[in-house]
Design an enzyme around this catalytic site. Sequence first.
Site: not given
Length: 267
Positions: A128-130, A133-134
């Site tokens: 999950h890539c902050p 945000e996905n």
Amino acid sequence: MRLFRSGCLVRTTHIILTWLTALVLFLHNTDLRKCEERGELLQPVLFGSVVLLSVMMYFTVSLMDPGFVLSESNAESTIEDDEELEKMMPHRESSQDQRRCGYCFLMQPMRARHCKECKRCVRRYDHHCPWIENCVGERNHRWFLLYLCVQLLAVSWGLQTAWSGITFAPTWQQWFIQNGFLLGALAVTGIFSVVVLLLLCIHLYLAAINTTTWEFMSRHRISYLKTCDSEENPFDRGVICNLWDFFCVCRTVAWERVYSKRSDDAV
């Protein structure tokens, strides 16, 4: 409606930071500004196009479905749709069964994982890539890597442009006043250049060996990898085939069948 959820602040910050940095590069005495003054618009137009493309790619990977598991029937149907890939693999029966997610109670396909931030199970979960945000998963992983390529081009070009605008002054105070905004742009583009380059190299390597960040970091905790040797990857078909599948094969893969057939070599 994903745009208006918790990721809205992150995406807004990204857009503001991107265009403010580009504005600083165009307004100061950089190579871009000098080209504009000479009437040579090719370089400024190309740079603006690269920045715009990076923003479009950002929203593509940020807002698209990363490969959410929609239902149990959806998770099971892919096993019937992978005959072409099945022919490429050696055969072996597998004891690896799908397991039920402890959070959303759906049957998880192999290589799927539940994301606590998205509150959904994601096929071929990577991480999950902050920043976007996905999740990065089966459907948007290739787009995420292409986004990194475009972003690296944009920030490295911006880094060179910011450096070209730095001017000398008699005192340190005057130097900071003259170059303050450019130093800010230089810091932003420099940091992002390093981070994006590292991410690009890491994800190219993972794509080349057909593994994910989650599998690479948590191999010892994943049921279908714990039984494999430390150097064995049941999904690896060689660098060329792995990269071809990663970038060019746009379909949902039944990894249970790939696993069962590939693992036959170990018998």
